[in-house]
Design an enzyme around this catalytic site. Structure first.
Site, PDB file in Angstrom:
ATOM      1  N   HIS A   1       0.852  -1.209   0.085  1.00 55.20           N
ATOM      2  CA  HIS A   1       0.140  -0.070   0.104  1.00 55.20           C
ATOM      3  C   HIS A   1       0.924   1.126  -0.023  1.00 55.20           C
ATOM      4  O   HIS A   1       1.327   2.056   1.161  1.00 55.20           O
ATOM      5  CB  HIS A   1      -0.854   0.035   1.236  1.00 55.20           C
ATOM      6  CG  HIS A   1      -1.917   1.228   1.252  1.00 55.20           C
ATOM      7  ND1 HIS A   1      -3.245   0.873   1.620  1.00 55.20           N
ATOM      8  CD2 HIS A   1      -2.244   2.384   0.764  1.00 55.20           C
ATOM      9  CE1 HIS A   1      -4.019   2.012   1.362  1.00 55.20           C
ATOM     10  NE2 HIS A   1      -3.225   2.854   1.044  1.00 55.20           N
TER      11      HIS A   1
ATOM     12  N   GLU B   1      -2.658  -1.595  -3.182  1.00 51.38           N
ATOM     13  CA  GLU B   1      -3.448  -0.734  -2.678  1.00 51.38           C
ATOM     14  C   GLU B   1      -3.291   0.656  -2.654  1.00 51.38           C
ATOM     15  O   GLU B   1      -2.132   0.855  -2.768  1.00 51.38           O
ATOM     16  CB  GLU B   1      -4.054  -1.206  -1.005  1.00 51.38           C
ATOM     17  CG  GLU B   1      -4.299  -2.821  -0.810  1.00 51.38           C
ATOM     18  CD  GLU B   1      -4.474  -2.897   0.506  1.00 51.38           C
ATOM     19  OE1 GLU B   1      -5.416  -3.952   0.735  1.00 51.38           O
ATOM     20  OE2 GLU B   1      -3.943  -2.093   1.494  1.00 51.38           O
TER      21      GLU B   1
ATOM     22  N   HIS C   1      -7.971  -5.498   7.246  1.00 47.84           N
ATOM     23  CA  HIS C   1      -7.915  -4.552   8.291  1.00 47.84           C
ATOM     24  C   HIS C   1      -8.099  -5.261   9.416  1.00 47.84           C
ATOM     25  O   HIS C   1      -9.136  -5.375  10.099  1.00 47.84           O
ATOM     26  CB  HIS C   1      -8.590  -3.346   8.138  1.00 47.84           C
ATOM     27  CG  HIS C   1      -7.869  -2.345   8.564  1.00 47.84           C
ATOM     28  ND1 HIS C   1      -7.095  -1.220   7.892  1.00 47.84           N
ATOM     29  CD2 HIS C   1      -7.827  -1.599   9.930  1.00 47.84           C
ATOM     30  CE1 HIS C   1      -6.495  -0.438   8.525  1.00 47.84           C
ATOM     31  NE2 HIS C   1      -7.022  -0.368   9.554  1.00 47.84           N
TER      32      HIS C   1
END
Length: 240
Positions: free
Chosen positions: A46, A73, A193
């Site tokens: 990410h 991401e 998450h």
């Protein structure tokens, strides 16, 4: 029938550790090679605009070494879109995080951002990149996601993890309903998450056709005590 759930390891924390000393230890590319060797079925990164952990160059360097699922991401700002189109990972996951966010903290409003998401998703799909969008377990947002043309959604699981940690056995219910709707709409389902060894099995058991989980912070923290190879095997066991 339920699909096998793939484990994608988010390696941002390895980059954070490297950057804290300014050198190249630990080496991000070597770590990605190792987690795949240990059984991980994907690598997630990410990159953020300030490159405080994963750098844009890391995304390029990882491309030839990730032979499993390669998932990038990020917030689809112009520089991110250009990077993804250059690297061409297996999957791009669109996340609406603010530039100064410590970590991702909300899913997309797929209704308000429909036109924008449609345009970005179409561009990635035209380049052979599977798309996923980060989303809260809200039914109207799942329907909105379908309207954008995305291939998959990634259920944002922080609320589940927090409630489960408090002992709430109903913590997965909104996610179960979201998954049921996504399955009806023929949307693939990912999740991520704050998923951990403590909650992953319960979550998987409550989500029909969970295709992929991406786990970083918890997995790396658990590995400090239990070892990376061992922790990956523990996740794979719980996911199967």
């Amino acid at each position: 029938m339920d699909y096998m759930t793939k484990l994608s390891v988010n390696i941002n924390k390895i980059a954070t550790l490297r950057n804290s000393r300014g050198g190249d230890v630990p080496n991000v590319v070597q770590f990605a090679k190792d987690v795949q060797r240990f059984g991980a079925e994907g690598v997630t990164i990410h990159p953020r605009p300030d490159e405080r952990h994963i750098r844009y160059q890391d995304a390029r360097d990882l491309k030839p070494e990730v032979y499993t699922e390669y998932n990038i991401e990020g917030n689809p700002i112009d520089s991110f879109i250009d990077l993804v189109l250059e690297v061409k990972p297996t999957q791009v996951t669109l996340v609406p995080d603010a530039i100064d966010a410590i970590t991702s903290n909300a899913g997309w409003d797929t209704i308000k951002n429909k036109d924008f998401l449609m345009d970005v998703i179409k561009e990635f799909q035209n380049n052979g990149i599977r798309t996923s969008i980060f989303i809260d377990p809200v039914l109207k947002q799942i329907e909105g996601a379908k309207a954008t043309g995305t291939d998959r959604i990634e259920l944002y699981t922080e609320a589940f993890a927090h409630q489960y940690d408090l002992g709430d056995k109903n913590a997965a219910k909104p996610y179960t309903k979201a998954a049921e709707l996504a399955n009806k709409l023929d949307l693939g389902i990912n999740a991520g998450h704050d998923l951990s060894l403590e909650n992953i099995e319960f979550f998987k058991d409550n989500i029909s056709n969970l295709l992929e989980v991406s786990i970083g912070h918890s997995l790396i923290a658990e590995s400090l005590y239990l070892g990376v190879e061992n922790v990956i095997q523990m996740y794979l066991h719980k996911l199967k």
